[in-house]
Design a protein around this motif. Structure first.
Motif, mmCIF file in Angstrom:
data_model
loop_
_atom_site.group_PDB
_atom_site.id
_atom_site.type_symbol
_atom_site.label_atom_id
_atom_site.label_comp_id
_atom_site.label_asym_id
_atom_site.label_seq_id
_atom_site.Cartn_x
_atom_site.Cartn_y
_atom_site.Cartn_z
ATOM 1 N N ASP A 229 0.781 -0.961 -0.030
ATOM 2 C CA ASP A 229 0.057 0.041 -0.089
ATOM 3 C C ASP A 229 0.940 0.934 -0.171
ATOM 4 O OD1 ASP A 229 -2.136 -1.800 -0.290
ATOM 5 O OD2 ASP A 229 -2.250 -1.162 2.416
ATOM 6 N N ALA A 230 1.619 1.356 1.151
ATOM 7 C CA ALA A 230 2.283 2.603 1.047
ATOM 8 C C ALA A 230 3.074 3.029 -0.055
ATOM 9 C CB ALA A 230 3.686 2.885 1.966
ATOM 10 N N ALA A 231 4.305 1.183 -1.190
ATOM 11 C CA ALA A 231 4.457 1.653 -2.765
ATOM 12 C C ALA A 231 3.974 2.240 -3.184
ATOM 13 C CB ALA A 231 4.910 0.139 -2.724
ATOM 14 N N LEU A 232 2.139 1.694 -3.161
ATOM 15 C CA LEU A 232 1.787 1.743 -4.614
ATOM 16 C C LEU A 232 1.427 3.522 -4.218
ATOM 17 C CD1 LEU A 232 -0.751 -1.035 -4.474
ATOM 18 C CD2 LEU A 232 0.572 -0.246 -6.583
ATOM 19 N N ARG A 233 1.229 4.143 -2.850
ATOM 20 C CA ARG A 233 1.202 5.640 -2.635
ATOM 21 C C ARG A 233 2.197 6.313 -3.150
ATOM 22 N NH1 ARG A 233 -1.339 3.847 1.842
ATOM 23 N NH2 ARG A 233 0.809 3.834 3.053
ATOM 24 N N THR A 234 3.761 6.085 -3.011
ATOM 25 C CA THR A 234 4.108 6.308 -3.443
ATOM 26 C C THR A 234 4.937 6.834 -4.613
ATOM 27 O OG1 THR A 234 5.765 5.497 -1.322
ATOM 28 C CG2 THR A 234 7.425 6.848 -3.061
ATOM 29 N N ALA A 235 4.710 5.929 -5.839
ATOM 30 C CA ALA A 235 4.278 5.422 -6.946
ATOM 31 C C ALA A 235 3.409 5.944 -7.567
ATOM 32 C CB ALA A 235 4.397 3.936 -7.115
ATOM 33 N N LYS A 236 2.519 6.842 -7.273
ATOM 34 C CA LYS A 236 1.035 7.418 -7.582
ATOM 35 C C LYS A 236 1.901 8.850 -7.555
ATOM 36 C CE LYS A 236 -3.623 8.722 -7.512
ATOM 37 N NZ LYS A 236 -4.963 8.715 -7.127
ATOM 38 N N SER A 237 2.585 9.537 -6.584
ATOM 39 C CA SER A 237 2.715 10.487 -6.283
ATOM 40 C C SER A 237 4.107 10.836 -7.052
ATOM 41 C CB SER A 237 3.311 11.252 -4.187
ATOM 42 O OG SER A 237 4.161 10.167 -4.388
ATOM 43 N N GLU A 238 5.150 9.908 -7.285
ATOM 44 C CA GLU A 238 6.556 10.330 -7.913
ATOM 45 C C GLU A 238 6.359 9.677 -9.222
ATOM 46 O OE1 GLU A 238 9.168 8.964 -5.476
ATOM 47 O OE2 GLU A 238 9.022 10.190 -3.256
ATOM 48 N N GLY A 239 5.424 9.127 -10.071
ATOM 49 C CA GLY A 239 5.237 8.784 -11.096
ATOM 50 C C GLY A 239 6.661 7.215 -11.457
ATOM 51 N N ARG A 240 5.731 6.649 -10.469
ATOM 52 C CA ARG A 240 7.063 5.197 -10.948
ATOM 53 C C ARG A 240 5.867 3.760 -10.524
ATOM 54 N NH1 ARG A 240 10.082 7.730 -6.309
ATOM 55 N NH2 ARG A 240 11.442 8.333 -7.163
ATOM 56 N N VAL B 21 4.970 -6.579 -12.034
ATOM 57 C CA VAL B 21 5.190 -5.531 -11.820
ATOM 58 C C VAL B 21 3.616 -4.820 -12.033
ATOM 59 C CG1 VAL B 21 5.254 -2.923 -13.189
ATOM 60 C CG2 VAL B 21 7.335 -5.350 -13.770
ATOM 61 N N VAL B 22 3.299 -3.548 -11.403
ATOM 62 C CA VAL B 22 2.247 -3.129 -10.846
ATOM 63 C C VAL B 22 2.122 -1.951 -11.258
ATOM 64 C CG1 VAL B 22 0.169 -3.008 -9.368
ATOM 65 C CG2 VAL B 22 1.741 -5.293 -9.120
ATOM 66 N N THR B 23 0.754 -0.969 -12.081
ATOM 67 C CA THR B 23 0.879 0.542 -11.682
ATOM 68 C C THR B 23 0.235 1.237 -10.744
ATOM 69 O OG1 THR B 23 -1.842 0.163 -12.385
ATOM 70 C CG2 THR B 23 -0.030 0.304 -14.399
ATOM 71 N N PRO B 24 0.221 2.449 -9.669
ATOM 72 C CA PRO B 24 -0.178 3.072 -9.350
ATOM 73 C C PRO B 24 -1.423 2.904 -8.958
ATOM 74 C CG PRO B 24 1.659 4.366 -10.577
ATOM 75 C CD PRO B 24 0.573 2.901 -10.975
ATOM 76 N N SER B 25 -2.134 2.447 -9.919
ATOM 77 C CA SER B 25 -3.978 2.341 -9.650
ATOM 78 C C SER B 25 -4.013 0.608 -9.152
ATOM 79 C CB SER B 25 -4.361 2.578 -10.707
ATOM 80 O OG SER B 25 -3.961 1.738 -11.722
ATOM 81 N N GLY B 26 -2.645 0.230 -9.052
ATOM 82 C CA GLY B 26 -2.920 -1.936 -8.988
ATOM 83 C C GLY B 26 -3.481 -2.594 -9.967
ATOM 84 N N THR B 27 -2.754 -2.303 -11.062
ATOM 85 C CA THR B 27 -3.304 -3.186 -12.112
ATOM 86 C C THR B 27 -1.900 -3.537 -12.757
ATOM 87 O OG1 THR B 27 -4.664 -1.393 -13.396
ATOM 88 C CG2 THR B 27 -3.900 -2.975 -14.496
ATOM 89 N N VAL B 28 -2.061 -5.010 -12.761
ATOM 90 C CA VAL B 28 -0.699 -5.904 -12.947
ATOM 91 C C VAL B 28 -0.917 -5.430 -14.650
ATOM 92 C CG1 VAL B 28 0.439 -8.097 -13.261
ATOM 93 C CG2 VAL B 28 -1.143 -7.506 -11.321
ATOM 94 N N ARG B 29 0.822 -4.644 -14.451
ATOM 95 C CA ARG B 29 1.680 -5.154 -16.440
ATOM 96 C C ARG B 29 1.926 -6.426 -16.832
ATOM 97 N NH1 ARG B 29 4.491 -0.186 -17.316
ATOM 98 N NH2 ARG B 29 3.280 -0.254 -19.260
ATOM 99 N N THR B 30 2.913 -7.205 -15.880
ATOM 100 C CA THR B 30 3.196 -8.260 -16.329
ATOM 101 C C THR B 30 3.846 -9.399 -15.034
ATOM 102 O OG1 THR B 30 5.105 -9.308 -17.496
ATOM 103 C CG2 THR B 30 5.411 -7.220 -15.998
ATOM 104 N N ASP B 31 3.714 -10.174 -15.774
ATOM 105 C CA ASP B 31 3.489 -11.252 -14.535
ATOM 106 C C ASP B 31 4.859 -12.522 -14.546
ATOM 107 O OD1 ASP B 31 3.665 -13.014 -12.136
ATOM 108 O OD2 ASP B 31 1.157 -13.426 -12.836
#
Length: 253
Positions: free
Chosen positions: A140-151, A220-230
């Motif tokens: 959850d923390a990683a998703l928030r940071t990724a959203k704010s910092e574009g990762r 690899v997951v987007t900041p919104s939680g969508t899986v891009r690759t597995d």
């Protein structure tokens, strides 16, 4: 008394009386023609244009035009005065517009030319997996940071006893790979080698295809939680610097 008469007859040329009577009408006609010429003037118009010439002469008469201009000037002067006064009154309003625009521009604060500072690279976790960590909170923390910092978020499911996971950890610690991770990813390492049912549930959430998992499983997951690759579906990249760096570049954006 008879001689003077005869003398007169001798001095007159023969047949002089008759031509005098004939010349009188010719002289009279010449006088009339001269009078007409003096009254009308020589005409430069062709034959048949006498009526237009007389009409144009009548329209060009100086007296009617002078009278018309004299009578029209009192009425035309108010119009000129009104238009002049209107333009004079409109001039201050148009001149005041730049002043208002200038004051508005002066009141607008200048935009700062400074660009926002670039986000600091994300911290890259050390080798190994912490079995006591709350993986859900870390994600959850990683998703928030990724959203704010574009990762993106990189989830690394593995175990401390897994040889392939140790090989991947060595590559993650290399400067070039660590730079790629810090710039483009929030890395979360999740232990699935123990008895944590919560971590196993997270694995099935982000890699729902099931079956036998070959570690490490990289998702690899987007900041919104969508899986891009597995990699459980696609297969792991080569666990070398070249293989992992290529994988990271491919899914960074």
């Amino acid at each position: 008394m008879l001689r003077p008469v005869r003398a007169d007859r001798r001095t007159q040329p023969p047949g002089a009386g008759a031509p005098r009577g004939i010349r009188l009408p010719l002289v009279a006609a010449a006088v009339v023609a001269a009078g007409l010429t003096a009254a009308c003037g020589p005409s430069t118009e062709p034959v048949g244009s006498a009526a237009p010439s007389s009409a144009s002469a009548a329209s060009a008469s100086p007296e009617p035009s002078a009278t018309g201009s004299a009578t029209a000037s009192p009425e035309a002067s108010p119009t000129v005065t009104a238009s002049a006064s209107a333009s004079a009154s409109a001039t201050p309003r148009s001149a005041s517009s730049p002043a208002r625009a200038g004051s508005a521009a002066a009141g607008t604060p200048a935009k700062s030319s400074r660009t926002p500072a670039a986000a600091q690279p994300a911290a890259v976790p050390g080798p190994g997996y912490d079995s006591s960590a709350d993986a859900q909170k870390l994600i959850d923390a990683a998703l928030r940071t990724a959203k704010s910092e574009g990762r993106m978020v990189l989830l690394d499911f593995g175990a401390n006893w897994c040889g392939n996971c140790k090989a991947a950890d060595k590559v993650f610690g290399q400067p070039q790979t660590a730079a790629l991770l810090g710039k483009s990813y929030q890395l979360v390492k999740i232990d699935i080698g123990g008895n944590s049912s919560a971590n196993s549930a997270l694995l099935r959430k982000y890699s729902p295809s099931g079956g036998t998992y070959t570690m490490p499983v990289l998702v690899v997951v987007t900041p919104s939680g969508t899986v891009r690759t597995d990699t459980h579906v696609t297969g792991n990249p080569s666990l070398t610097a070249e293989g992992i760096n290529s994988f990271l570049r491919q899914w960074a954006s």
